[in-house]
Design a protein around this motif. Structure first.
Motif, mmCIF file in Angstrom:
data_model
loop_
_atom_site.group_PDB
_atom_site.id
_atom_site.type_symbol
_atom_site.label_atom_id
_atom_site.label_comp_id
_atom_site.label_asym_id
_atom_site.label_seq_id
_atom_site.Cartn_x
_atom_site.Cartn_y
_atom_site.Cartn_z
ATOM 1 N N PHE B 100 0.873 -1.180 0.000
ATOM 2 C CA PHE B 100 0.000 0.000 0.000
ATOM 3 C C PHE B 100 0.900 1.216 0.000
ATOM 4 O O PHE B 100 2.117 1.107 0.272
ATOM 5 N N SER B 101 0.339 2.358 -0.316
ATOM 6 C CA SER B 101 1.188 3.546 -0.420
ATOM 7 C C SER B 101 1.101 4.426 0.820
ATOM 8 O O SER B 101 2.098 4.761 1.433
ATOM 9 N N VAL B 106 -9.405 4.175 3.516
ATOM 10 C CA VAL B 106 -10.457 3.892 4.492
ATOM 11 C C VAL B 106 -11.813 3.770 3.796
ATOM 12 O O VAL B 106 -12.051 4.395 2.782
ATOM 13 N N PHE B 148 -1.645 13.839 -2.384
ATOM 14 C CA PHE B 148 -2.179 14.955 -3.163
ATOM 15 C C PHE B 148 -1.781 16.277 -2.514
ATOM 16 O O PHE B 148 -1.437 17.242 -3.202
ATOM 17 N N ILE B 177 -0.352 7.740 -6.199
ATOM 18 C CA ILE B 177 -0.255 6.413 -6.810
ATOM 19 C C ILE B 177 -1.343 5.478 -6.274
ATOM 20 O O ILE B 177 -2.049 4.817 -7.042
ATOM 21 N N GLY B 178 -1.502 5.430 -4.940
ATOM 22 C CA GLY B 178 -2.490 4.519 -4.353
ATOM 23 C C GLY B 178 -3.882 4.789 -4.888
ATOM 24 O O GLY B 178 -4.613 3.878 -5.281
ATOM 25 N N ASN B 179 -4.260 6.048 -4.931
ATOM 26 C CA ASN B 179 -5.590 6.396 -5.412
ATOM 27 C C ASN B 179 -5.749 6.070 -6.889
ATOM 28 O O ASN B 179 -6.788 5.549 -7.323
ATOM 29 N N VAL B 181 -4.062 3.861 -8.809
ATOM 30 C CA VAL B 181 -4.114 2.437 -9.151
ATOM 31 C C VAL B 181 -5.408 1.791 -8.683
ATOM 32 O O VAL B 181 -5.812 0.752 -9.213
ATOM 33 N N GLY B 184 -9.351 5.658 -8.427
ATOM 34 C CA GLY B 184 -10.110 6.659 -7.690
ATOM 35 C C GLY B 184 -10.425 7.869 -8.553
ATOM 36 O O GLY B 184 -9.905 8.021 -9.657
HETATM 37 C C1 LIG Z 1 -14.452 11.369 3.509
HETATM 38 C C2 LIG Z 1 -13.788 10.561 2.444
HETATM 39 C C3 LIG Z 1 -13.853 10.999 1.135
HETATM 40 C C4 LIG Z 1 -13.244 10.270 0.145
HETATM 41 N N1 LIG Z 1 -13.317 10.746 -1.136
HETATM 42 C C5 LIG Z 1 -12.742 10.045 -2.132
HETATM 43 C C6 LIG Z 1 -12.797 10.535 -3.453
HETATM 44 O O1 LIG Z 1 -13.303 11.628 -3.715
HETATM 45 N N2 LIG Z 1 -12.259 9.801 -4.447
HETATM 46 C C7 LIG Z 1 -11.641 8.622 -4.190
HETATM 47 O O2 LIG Z 1 -11.157 8.000 -5.139
HETATM 48 N N3 LIG Z 1 -11.564 8.147 -2.939
HETATM 49 C C8 LIG Z 1 -12.093 8.815 -1.903
HETATM 50 N N4 LIG Z 1 -11.996 8.336 -0.620
HETATM 51 C C9 LIG Z 1 -11.360 7.024 -0.393
HETATM 52 C C10 LIG Z 1 -9.851 7.077 -0.073
HETATM 53 O O3 LIG Z 1 -9.599 7.911 1.018
HETATM 54 C C11 LIG Z 1 -8.992 7.538 -1.236
HETATM 55 O O4 LIG Z 1 -9.274 6.813 -2.397
HETATM 56 C C12 LIG Z 1 -7.511 7.395 -0.927
HETATM 57 O O5 LIG Z 1 -6.746 8.082 -1.892
HETATM 58 C C13 LIG Z 1 -7.053 5.949 -0.925
HETATM 59 O O6 LIG Z 1 -6.057 5.769 0.025
HETATM 60 P P1 LIG Z 1 -4.506 5.853 -0.310
HETATM 61 O O7 LIG Z 1 -4.333 6.824 -1.402
HETATM 62 O O8 LIG Z 1 -3.795 6.065 0.946
HETATM 63 O O9 LIG Z 1 -4.233 4.429 -0.922
HETATM 64 P P2 LIG Z 1 -3.523 3.209 -0.249
HETATM 65 O O10 LIG Z 1 -4.299 2.796 0.953
HETATM 66 O O11 LIG Z 1 -2.096 3.499 -0.082
HETATM 67 O O12 LIG Z 1 -3.699 2.146 -1.383
HETATM 68 C C14 LIG Z 1 -4.944 1.645 -1.738
HETATM 69 C C15 LIG Z 1 -4.741 0.284 -2.404
HETATM 70 O O13 LIG Z 1 -4.115 0.479 -3.655
HETATM 71 C C16 LIG Z 1 -3.150 -0.522 -3.912
HETATM 72 N N5 LIG Z 1 -1.831 0.118 -3.933
HETATM 73 C C17 LIG Z 1 -1.480 1.251 -3.315
HETATM 74 N N6 LIG Z 1 -0.224 1.572 -3.569
HETATM 75 C C18 LIG Z 1 0.259 0.610 -4.354
HETATM 76 C C19 LIG Z 1 1.518 0.392 -4.961
HETATM 77 N N7 LIG Z 1 2.527 1.251 -4.802
HETATM 78 N N8 LIG Z 1 1.677 -0.699 -5.729
HETATM 79 C C20 LIG Z 1 0.660 -1.543 -5.906
HETATM 80 N N9 LIG Z 1 -0.550 -1.384 -5.359
HETATM 81 C C21 LIG Z 1 -0.752 -0.313 -4.595
HETATM 82 C C22 LIG Z 1 -3.252 -1.505 -2.790
HETATM 83 O O14 LIG Z 1 -4.140 -2.525 -3.150
HETATM 84 C C23 LIG Z 1 -3.833 -0.670 -1.666
HETATM 85 O O15 LIG Z 1 -4.560 -1.434 -0.760
HETATM 86 C C24 LIG Z 1 -12.585 9.063 0.429
HETATM 87 C C25 LIG Z 1 -12.513 8.641 1.737
HETATM 88 C C26 LIG Z 1 -13.116 9.376 2.747
HETATM 89 C C27 LIG Z 1 -13.025 8.904 4.133
#
Ligand SMILES: Cc1cc2nc3c(=O)[nH]c(=O)nc-3n(C[C@H](O)[C@H](O)[C@H](O)COP(=O)(O)OP(=O)(O)OC[C@H]3O[C@@H](n4cnc5c(N)ncnc54)[C@H](O)[C@@H]3O)c2cc1C
Ligand SMILES: Cc1cc2nc3c(=O)[nH]c(=O)nc-3n(C[C@H](O)[C@H](O)[C@H](O)COP(=O)(O)OP(=O)(O)OC[C@H]3O[C@@H](n4cnc5c(N)ncnc54)[C@H](O)[C@@H]3O)c2cc1C
Lengths: 561, 561
Positions: B100-101, B106, B148, B177-179, B181, B184
Motif C-alpha cells: 500500500f502507499s 479507508v 495529493f 499512486i495509491g488512489n 491504481v 479513484g
Molecule cells: C471522507 C472521504 C472521502 C473520500 N473521497 C474520495 C474521493 O473523492 N475519491 C476517491 O477516489 N476516494 C475517496 N476516498 C477514499 C480514499 O480515502 C482515497 O481513495 C484514498 O486516496 C485511498 O487511500 P490511499 O491513497 O492512501 O491508498 P492506499 O491505501 O495506499 O492504497 C490503496 C490500495 O491500492 C493498492 N496500492 C497502493 N499503492 C500501491 C503500490 N505502490 N503498488 C501496488 N498497489 C498499490 C493496494 O491494493 C492498496 O490497498 C474518500 C474517503 C473518505 C473517508
C-alpha cells in the motif's frame, strides 16, 4: 470431396504437411461454409494494388519478397461461435491464425500475416453489423466489419448527425475495431480512439469468450439460455470502461492475445458549432516557432482536437503527382519546395485545426489561436470559404468534424505505382524535438532517393510524427530503398531516444528490440502473458515482435528482397 | 540477536511457523533496517481511529473481527532494490505481501491485507519523492508516498500553480499512486485519475523491474551502468501512454500483479479562469429531473468536470454530527430531512459544479447550465460569495480547482465513534436509474437502521454512486448491521444489473462473483494472468477476489463478527 482438395497454397503453415493442411481446410469448410474459405493458391490472387480493393492475403505494399508475408488461406467466420470453433481447430492443428477486420492497414502490412502461411481470419467480411447506436449515452457497439464510413452513413441515414459525430482517421474505409485496437488516431476531440473505446467482447486463444468491464455483469434481462455472445449485455457496458478488478482491455491492443468480436466506441456529441481553419507558415524553419506555439495551446486545451502540422509535400501530393510538379528525379530541393508552396498558395508547413462549440466560445478561442500563430512572420490564417479550391483544406474541414473520405489516398500516387510505408515515431511537442526529427528523417529520405512527406499529428501531450515513405511498388530498387530507409530510421531514432507507436510487419522485431529498457523487461512481460493465454502460439505469432515459445525469432527474420 | 527475536505477531502468515517467520523477519531487517520493519505483536498496535493517523496494519473500520484483516508485520523499503529484494524473499518463503502507499484507503479496508498475517509493504513511508514536475509537458512523476497535499504544496511552493493544477479526491491525504491504481476519482476535468496517468515503473512478482510505454525505450543520456530504476527515463515517458505493442498498464490497477514504484500523472494547465457554483433542488423527487438535465450536458462537455449531486445528509454531516440535528435514533424521515435542508438553506439534493476558462467562455457555458437546471421548480443557483458560511460550498470551491483539503472527513463523525464503508455502484446518468439506485439503497440503509448518506459523482458517461455507510465502530451491532447492509446491497444491485467499481476487502469476493458473465470469464482470465506472473501468489492474494492457485477461497471467507 471438398472444394479445397485440389488446391495447394502458395505457402503452407509452418510444420504442416499438405495433407494435414487439406484436412484442416475441410474442417474449416464445415465450420464457415466453403464460400467463406479461400486457399491462396496462385499468384493471380496476389495482384491487389489499392486501398479501395485491398488484398486479404498478402501485403500489397511489400518491401520484402512478395511471397513472404502471405497467408495460406483466408477464412471469414459468420458469427462468434464460428470464430470460437476456428480458434479451437487451430489449437488442435497448431496452425497460426492472423485476424484482421478490413485489411486496410496499408503502410503497416495490410491484411498480411507476420508468419508465412498463417491462416488469415477475415473478421469483417460477414461480421459487420452496427449492433447499437445509443443516442443518450453517445456510444455505438460495432462488429469488426463496420468501417468509419459505415458508421457515419448510419448516423446520416438515421438523422443522428445533428446529435452525434464519429471520429475518423484520414481515410474512412478502415474498420472501427481494426483501427482502434491498433491504437490509430483521428482528428476531432475524440481523436485518441483507444481512449474513447468502451467495452470489448473478445474470443481468447483458448476459444472462450470474454467481455470486458461492466460487460462482465449479467444484464438481468438477458436470456441465460442464449449463447453468451447473444446475451443482452449490461446497460453500463458502453458507459464505463474499467469495471471491477484489473483493467485488462489494453492487453488486446497491438497484441496477439485475442480476437475482438464486438467493441463499444464513444461518439462525440455535436458540439453545437464548428469552424475549421488553416494556418500557413511560409518558411521551412518556421516549424520550430510553430511547434513552440502549439505545445501550450494544446496542453491547455485551447486546441481542442488533434490538429496536424503538415509538410508542404503531403498537401502537394494530395493535389497532384510528382510529375505534375517536377521532371527532376532527385529529391526536391528547398527552392523547388518553396516554388510548389507558392504555386499552391500554401506554406512550407500548414497547420489544420478547428474550434468546437457555440459561436461566442469559438470566437474567444479563435482569437487566442490567431493571436499566437500569426506572430510568426508571414503566417496566414484561412477558413475553408477562403480557399474553395484547396482540396486538402476542404477535406480536412470534413475530417475534423468526423466526416469520412478517401481523398487523402491521393498522396500515395506521388510516384508511379505508388505504394507506401509509415515510419511513425513519437515526438515531444517542442521546436527542438520536432525540427530534429524532421531533419533526421528528411535527410535519410533524401539519402534513399525519396522526397520527405510527413505530418505531425498533435495528441494530448506529444505528436505522432507520421513520415509517409512513398515508393514505386513495381520497382525493386524503390522497394529496397524503402526497406533500407525504414530500418535505418528506426536505428537513427532509437539512438536519439525516439520510439515508434506502431509499425509495419517487416520491422516489428526491430522496433520491439529498441524498447529494451532493463534487459527487454517489456518483452519479457509480453512473452509471459502470451505464453499463459496462448501456449500454442496460435494467434498472430510475431505480431509486434512477440514470438510464442514454439517459434525461433531468427527463423523468421524478414528476408531482404 | 535481532530486534524481532522476542516478538510473536498477532497473526502469522499462512503456513508459516513462528520460527520461519522470525527467520524471514531477520532477513527483512537486513534488507530495510530494523527501524523500517515492525512486527504487529500486540493489540496496542490496533488502536488507530482516524484517517489523519491511519493504521498501517489493520482495518480501523473493520466490519469483521478486528484481528482478521491484520498484517503480521509492516515493512517499509527505502528504495526500489529493497522492494525487489523483499519480493524475492517473499517468493523464497512463500509469504504474502500486501503493498500500500499511504494506507488511507479507508472505507475500502485501509492498509489492511485480505489474507490474515500477510506482510504489509508500506511503500509510502520512505519512498515519497516528487521526482519531477514538468511544466512544459504538464505532468509529474511521483513515488508512492507522495500525497495529493504534497504535490499541491510543491506547486504552491514553486510558484507553479499559476501554470498547473492537480486533481484531488475529496480528501487530500491519500497517495497519488495509491488512489490512481485503485482508479479513484477527483472533480476537475482531470477527475478520472487512471485516464490521466502516464508512465509506470513496477516491480513484478518475480522481483524484476518494468517500465511501461515509452519508458521501455532507453534515454540515450541514461547511464547504462546505473541500476535500472535510477536510469534517466525516456523524455516521452510522461507524454505518451501507450508505447509500442500491448498496452499493459491497466493490469496493474485494482490488481495483485505488481508493486508500483513510480508513476507519471498529467497535470491540468491552469484554465485561465474558474467559477464554482451550487445548484440546490428543494425536493427529494427533483433528483429525477436533475439527472435528466445532467446527462446531455455532461456528455456534451458543457459540464467540463466531474460534478457531484449530493444528498442533503452528506452536506449536513460535514456541517454537524447527527446529534446536532436530531434526538431520534431512527433513520431520519422525509419531514426531518426537509427541515434540515431548510435550516441549512440547502436543497434535498445539491449539485456542485464549476466552469473553466476565460470569462467570456465561462459566461456562455454558465448561461446554458443555469438555463437548464433552473427549469426545475424551486432550483436555486449560488456562487461561493453568496454563501460564505456554507462549509461544503467553500470546500468544493477548492476541490473543483484541485486544492486539497480534509474537510469532508467530518461526515465520518455523523455517528459517535464514526467509521464508514463505501458501497459504490456504477449508474447510468438517467433519472430512472439514479432514482432506482437511490430508492433501493436508501430503503436498505434504513432497514439496517442507518441514514442514507450518498452522492452521485458524474463521470464521462456514468455516475459513481457513492453510498457512505457511516457506522459506530465501537458498537458491535452497528458494525454487524453495516456488514449486513453492504452484503445485501451488492446482491440487490447485481439483481438489477448494477455493479460496483471498487470495494472493501470484506466483500471483494462477493462483488467479483457478480461479474459472472459466461461462467466467470473475467475471473478465469484474471486467474490465468495471475498464475503466469505470480505463480506462488506472493502479491496481495485475494485482492479483488483473485485467489492464487495455492489458496482455497473458501478457507478465506470473511467471518461474521
Ligand atoms: C471522507 C472521504 C472521502 C473520500 N473521497 C474520495 C474521493 O473523492 N475519491 C476517491 O477516489 N476516494 C475517496 N476516498 C477514499 C480514499 O480515502 C482515497 O481513495 C484514498 O486516496 C485511498 O487511500 P490511499 O491513497 O492512501 O491508498 P492506499 O491505501 O495506499 O492504497 C490503496 C490500495 O491500492 C493498492 N496500492 C497502493 N499503492 C500501491 C503500490 N505502490 N503498488 C501496488 N498497489 C498499490 C493496494 O491494493 C492498496 O490497498 C474518500 C474517503 C473518505 C473517508
Ligand atoms: C492515406 C492514408 C492515410 C491514413 N491515415 C490514417 C490515420 O489518420 N490514422 C490512422 O490511425 N491510420 C491511418 N492510416 C492507416 C490505416 O489505413 C488505418 O489505420 C486503417 O484503419 C487500418 O486498417 P483497418 O482498419 O482495415 O485494420 P485491419 O487491417 O483490419 O486491422 C489492422 C490490425 O489490427 C488487428 N486487428 C484488426 N481487427 C482485429 C480483431 N477483430 N481482433 C484482433 N485484432 C484485430 C490485426 O493485427 C490487424 O492486422 C492511413 C493510411 C493511408 C493509406
Amino acid at each position: 470431396s471438398s472444394p479445397f482438395d485440389a488446391e495447394r497454397p502458395l505457402a503452407l503453415p509452418p510444420n504442416t504437411s499438405l495433407e494435414r493442411f487439406k484436412d484442416f481446410m475441410r474442417q474449416i469448410g464445415d465450420i464457415v461454409g466453403s464460400e467463406n474459405a479461400t486457399v491462396i493458391s496462385s499468384d493471380a490472387e496476389l495482384q491487389h494494388e489499392s486501398y479501395m480493393d485491398p488484398s486479404k492475403a498478402y501485403d500489397m505494399y511489400h518491401i520484402t519478397t512478395k511471397e513472404y508475408l502471405v497467408s495460406s488461406a483466408v477464412v471469414a467466420p459468420r458469427n462468434v461461435p464460428e470464430v470460437q470453433a476456428i480458434v479451437r481447430l487451430c489449437n488442435d492443428f497448431e496452425i497460426p491464425l492472423w485476424p484482421f477486420s478490413i485489411g486496410r492497414n496499408v503502410g503497416y502490412g495490410g491484411a498480411a500475416p507476420r508468419v508465412t502461411g498463417s491462416v488469415g481470419l477475415d473478421m469483417g467480411r460477414n461480421m459487420k453489423k452496427i449492433l447499437e447506436v445509443n443516442t443518450e449515452g453517445a456510444y455505438a457497439f460495432v462488429e469488426p466489419g463496420v468501417t468509419f464510413i459505415d458508421l457515419h452513413d448510419y448516423l446520416v441515414e438515421h438523422n443522428l448527425r445533428e446529435k452525434l459525430w464519429i471520429d475518423v482517421p484520414d481515410l474512412g474505409g478502415g474498420s472501427v475495431i481494426g483501427n482502434t485496437v491498433e491504437r490509430g488516431v483521428g482528428y476531432t476531440p475524440y481523436g485518441d480512439h483507444w481512449m474513447m473505446h468502451c467495452g470489448m467482447e473478445v474470443v481468447l486463444p483458448d476459444g472462450s469468450l470474454w467481455r470486458s468491464g461492466m460487460g462482465g455483469l449479467p444484464n438481468p434481462n438477458a436470456d441465460p439460455n442464449a449463447p453468451p455472445h447473444e446475451q443482452k449485455p449490461n446497460d453500463t457496458w458502453g458507459l464505463f470502461n474499467y469495471g471491477f478488478g484489473p483493467y485488462n482491455d489494453g492487453i488486446f491492443t497491438q497484441s496477439s492475445l485475442g480476437i475482438v468480436v464486438k467493441m463499444g466506441i464513444w461518439l462525440m456529441v455535436n458540439p453545437g458549432g464548428y469552424q475549421s481553419y488553416l494556418i500557413t507558415f511560409p518558411k521551412d524553419d518556421n516549424l520550430h516557432a510553430a511547434l513552440e506555439i502549439i505545445r501550450p495551446l494544446r496542453v491547455g486545451m485551447v486546441l481542442q482536437n488533434v490538429p496536424t502540422m503538415r509538410h508542404i509535400l503531403l498537401d502537394a501530393a494530395v493535389m497532384g503527382d510528382r510529375k505534375s510538379y517536377t521532371n527532376s528525379d532527385k529529391p526536391l530541393t528547398d527552392d523547388e519546395l518553396d516554388a510548389i508552396a507558392t504555386k499552391l498558395n500554401l506554406g512550407r508547413w500548414n497547420f489544420y485545426g478547428a474550434v468546437y462549440g457555440p459561436k461566442p466560445i469559438r470566437d474567444v478561442i479563435l482569437q487566442v489561436i490567431k493571436g499566437a500563430f500569426l506572430q510568426v512572420p508571414g503566417a496566414k490564417y484561412f477558413e475553408p470559404e477562403d480557399m474553395p479550391d484547396n482540396l486538402v483544406l476542404q477535406t480536412r474541414h470534413n475530417t475534423l468534424q468526423g466526416i469520412p473520405s478517401t481523398t487523402e489516398l491521393k498522396w500515395v500516387d506521388w510516384l508511379p505505382n505508388g505504394a507506401h510505408l509509415f515510419f511513425s515515431p513519437i515526438a515531444k511537442v517542442s521546436g527542438d524535438d520536432g525540427v530534429a526529427q524532421y531533419e533526421v528523417t528528411r535527410t535519410r529520405c533524401e539519402e534513399a532517393g525519396f522526397d520527405f512527406i510527413g505530418t505531425f499529428v498533435v495528441g494530448m501531450r506529444e505528436m505522432h510524427h507520421i513520415v509517409c515513405i512513398v515508393f514505386n511498388r513495381k520497382d525493386p530498387s524503390s522497394r529496397k530503398r524503402a526497406h533500407w530507409l525504414i530500418r535505418t530510421l528506426i536505428d537513427d531514432a532509437a539512438e536519439r531516444g525516439w520510439g515508434e507507436y506502431r509499425t509495419h510487419l517487416s520491422v516489428m522485431d526491430q522496433i520491439a528490440g529498441t524498447y529494451s529498457f532493463n534487459d527487454h523487461a517489456q518483452m519479457r512481460l509480453n512473452e509471459k502473458i502470451k505464453e499463459a493465454l496462448d501456449p500454442k502460439g496460435i494467434i498472430s505469432p510475431g505480431k509486434n515482435g512477440i514470438w510464442p515459445k514454439g517459434y525461433k525469432k531468427e527463423d523468421w527474420a524478414i528476408p531482404n528482397e
